[in-house]
Scaffold this motif. Structure first.
Motif, PDB file in Angstrom:
ATOM      1  N   UNK A 110       0.842  -1.202   0.000  1.00  0.00           N
ATOM      2  CA  UNK A 110       0.000   0.000   0.000  1.00  0.00           C
ATOM      3  C   UNK A 110       0.874   1.248   0.000  1.00  0.00           C
ATOM      4  N   UNK A 111       0.627   2.167  -0.920  1.00  0.00           N
ATOM      5  CA  UNK A 111       1.427   3.402  -0.921  1.00  0.00           C
ATOM      6  C   UNK A 111       1.084   4.282   0.280  1.00  0.00           C
ATOM      7  N   UNK A 112       2.106   4.862   0.889  1.00  0.00           N
ATOM      8  CA  UNK A 112       1.902   5.727   2.052  1.00  0.00           C
ATOM      9  C   UNK A 112       1.064   6.930   1.633  1.00  0.00           C
ATOM     10  N   UNK A 113      -0.001   7.194   2.386  1.00  0.00           N
ATOM     11  CA  UNK A 113      -0.887   8.309   2.069  1.00  0.00           C
ATOM     12  C   UNK A 113      -2.245   7.877   1.575  1.00  0.00           C
ATOM     13  N   UNK A 163      -0.037  14.432   6.426  1.00  0.00           N
ATOM     14  CA  UNK A 163       1.389  14.476   6.739  1.00  0.00           C
ATOM     15  C   UNK A 163       2.210  14.698   5.479  1.00  0.00           C
ATOM     16  N   UNK A 164       1.851  14.020   4.404  1.00  0.00           N
ATOM     17  CA  UNK A 164       2.571  14.178   3.139  1.00  0.00           C
ATOM     18  C   UNK A 164       2.396  15.599   2.600  1.00  0.00           C
ATOM     19  N   UNK A 165       1.174  16.117   2.667  1.00  0.00           N
ATOM     20  CA  UNK A 165       0.919  17.475   2.181  1.00  0.00           C
ATOM     21  C   UNK A 165       1.724  18.496   2.974  1.00  0.00           C
ATOM     22  N   UNK A 166       1.752  18.365   4.286  1.00  0.00           N
ATOM     23  CA  UNK A 166       2.515  19.286   5.125  1.00  0.00           C
ATOM     24  C   UNK A 166       4.009  19.167   4.847  1.00  0.00           C
ATOM     25  N   UNK A 205       5.096  -0.743   5.679  1.00  0.00           N
ATOM     26  CA  UNK A 205       5.671  -2.043   6.032  1.00  0.00           C
ATOM     27  C   UNK A 205       6.147  -2.081   7.478  1.00  0.00           C
ATOM     28  N   UNK A 206       5.837  -1.036   8.233  1.00  0.00           N
ATOM     29  CA  UNK A 206       6.158  -1.018   9.653  1.00  0.00           C
ATOM     30  C   UNK A 206       7.476  -0.381  10.016  1.00  0.00           C
ATOM     31  N   UNK A 207       8.261   0.076   9.028  1.00  0.00           N
ATOM     32  CA  UNK A 207       9.554   0.682   9.317  1.00  0.00           C
ATOM     33  C   UNK A 207       9.436   2.135   9.746  1.00  0.00           C
ATOM     34  N   UNK A 208      10.496   2.613  10.425  1.00  0.00           N
ATOM     35  CA  UNK A 208      10.543   4.017  10.830  1.00  0.00           C
ATOM     36  C   UNK A 208      10.945   4.869   9.639  1.00  0.00           C
ATOM     37  N   UNK A 209      10.311   6.019   9.457  1.00  0.00           N
ATOM     38  CA  UNK A 209      10.656   6.868   8.313  1.00  0.00           C
ATOM     39  C   UNK A 209      12.045   7.472   8.448  1.00  0.00           C
ATOM     40  N   UNK A 210      12.770   7.538   7.338  1.00  0.00           N
ATOM     41  CA  UNK A 210      14.048   8.226   7.300  1.00  0.00           C
ATOM     42  C   UNK A 210      14.044   9.202   6.133  1.00  0.00           C
ATOM     43  N   UNK A 211      15.141   9.915   5.946  1.00  0.00           N
ATOM     44  CA  UNK A 211      15.174  10.956   4.928  1.00  0.00           C
ATOM     45  C   UNK A 211      14.916  10.405   3.528  1.00  0.00           C
ATOM     46  N   UNK A 212      15.471   9.234   3.241  1.00  0.00           N
ATOM     47  CA  UNK A 212      15.316   8.658   1.905  1.00  0.00           C
ATOM     48  C   UNK A 212      13.866   8.294   1.611  1.00  0.00           C
ATOM     49  N   UNK A 260      11.220   9.947  -1.168  1.00  0.00           N
ATOM     50  CA  UNK A 260      10.523   9.155  -2.181  1.00  0.00           C
ATOM     51  C   UNK A 260       9.016   9.374  -2.118  1.00  0.00           C
ATOM     52  N   UNK A 261       8.486   9.486  -0.899  1.00  0.00           N
ATOM     53  CA  UNK A 261       7.046   9.699  -0.744  1.00  0.00           C
ATOM     54  C   UNK A 261       6.648  11.057  -1.303  1.00  0.00           C
ATOM     55  N   UNK A 262       7.424  12.109  -0.965  1.00  0.00           N
ATOM     56  CA  UNK A 262       7.057  13.465  -1.391  1.00  0.00           C
ATOM     57  C   UNK A 262       7.159  13.661  -2.894  1.00  0.00           C
ATOM     58  N   UNK A 263       8.176  13.052  -3.523  1.00  0.00           N
ATOM     59  CA  UNK A 263       8.432  13.337  -4.933  1.00  0.00           C
ATOM     60  C   UNK A 263       7.821  12.304  -5.870  1.00  0.00           C
ATOM     61  N   UNK A 264       7.129  11.312  -5.337  1.00  0.00           N
ATOM     62  CA  UNK A 264       6.463  10.339  -6.197  1.00  0.00           C
ATOM     63  C   UNK A 264       5.363  11.034  -6.997  1.00  0.00           C
ATOM     64  N   UNK A 265       5.319  10.863  -8.319  1.00  0.00           N
ATOM     65  CA  UNK A 265       4.264  11.512  -9.126  1.00  0.00           C
ATOM     66  C   UNK A 265       2.858  11.176  -8.657  1.00  0.00           C
ATOM     67  N   UNK A 266       2.721  10.057  -7.972  1.00  0.00           N
ATOM     68  CA  UNK A 266       1.400   9.642  -7.483  1.00  0.00           C
ATOM     69  C   UNK A 266       0.753  10.686  -6.598  1.00  0.00           C
TER      70      UNK A 266
END
Length: 258
Positions: free
Chosen positions: A7-10, A25-28, A55-62, A66-72
């Protein structure tokens, strides 16, 4: 149609409907990044809020990048670094899922990363392209100057920059990057800066107690606090500490008043 896979985040499990918590969160994050905040700072905020990836992992810069710049996020779709275009119009093809931000906001956040494929070559350490400086992460950044003496007797006067430290007592420090001979605990420097601004400022720049009340109550954001400091002092000169002396000497920080 949305593709299979995690599932894509957001978005919710249907991959079409926006997630009520993650999407804002993504918009902010996009707004903050365009406004100058570093991706690492955004990732730290998400961790502090207890946010985890799909997938249950903690978010990091990378992953945040990827979430912010994904065209989706604006309804677009990319394949191997290239946007999919509608053959009849030549414009980006729109997916059936709900968009988090309009295309111009997505383009604006992509423009803050390095050149190349906007969807493949990106990272938190990539240089910014929009000409804006990253927003300060620490309260005293830009206000502290090194008071160490050089060998020729002159004062260094280099800026003390905030950086993380491996210490429970002082999670970050301000250190001179010019001579490296002056360093001060971050929390203690912030404390003495607050004390100078509200308790020791001369009459012509003294602030009302109501401002201090809001400060102590946690009602002011970092940017607001820094504007308050700017209205009272131009800079503070920090003298080097004495090795082996664990006591805190407030007189090490000498303000230059407005």
């Amino acid at each position: 149609m949305p593709h299979s896979g995690p599932r894509p985040f957001g978005w919710q499990e249907d991959r079409i409907t926006l997630h009520p918590v993650e999407a804002p969160l993504v918009e902010k994050a996009i707004v903050d990044r365009v406004g100058g905040k570093t991706v690492r700072a955004i990732a730290h905020e998400w961790c502090d809020l207890g946010v985890t990836g799909t997938r249950g992992g903690r978010p990091n810069a990378a992953t945040v990048t990827q979430i912010m710049t994904a065209p989706r996020v604006c309804g677009y779709r990319a394949n191997r670094g290239e946007l999919l275009l509608a053959p009849e119009t030549g414009l980006p093809a729109l997916g059936r899922w709900e968009a988090i931000v309009p295309p111009h906001r997505w383009q604006a956040v992509c423009a803050t990363f390095s050149a190349g494929s906007l969807y493949m070559h990106r990272g938190s350490g990539a240089p910014r392209l929009n000409g804006q400086r990253a927003a300060p992460r620490y309260l005293a950044s830009g206000f502290l100057r090194c008071g160490a003496r050089r060998r020729d007797g002159t004062v260094c006067n280099g800026p003390l920059c905030g950086q993380k430290a491996r210490s429970r007592r002082s999670p970050y420090v301000y250190t001179c990057r010019d001579c490296g001979r002056c360093s001060i605990s971050g929390p203690l420097a912030d404390e003495v800066l607050e004390r100078l601004v509200f308790s020791e400022a001369p009459g012509q720049v003294r602030l009302p107690e109501s401002v201090h009340d809001r400060w102590r109550a946690g009602e002011l954001q970092l940017e607001e606090k820094r504007k308050i400091i700017t209205s009272v002092v131009t800079r503070c000169v920090v003298r080097p500490g004495v090795k082996g002396n664990p006591s805190w000497d407030y007189s090490r920080v000498e303000p230059v008043w407005r």
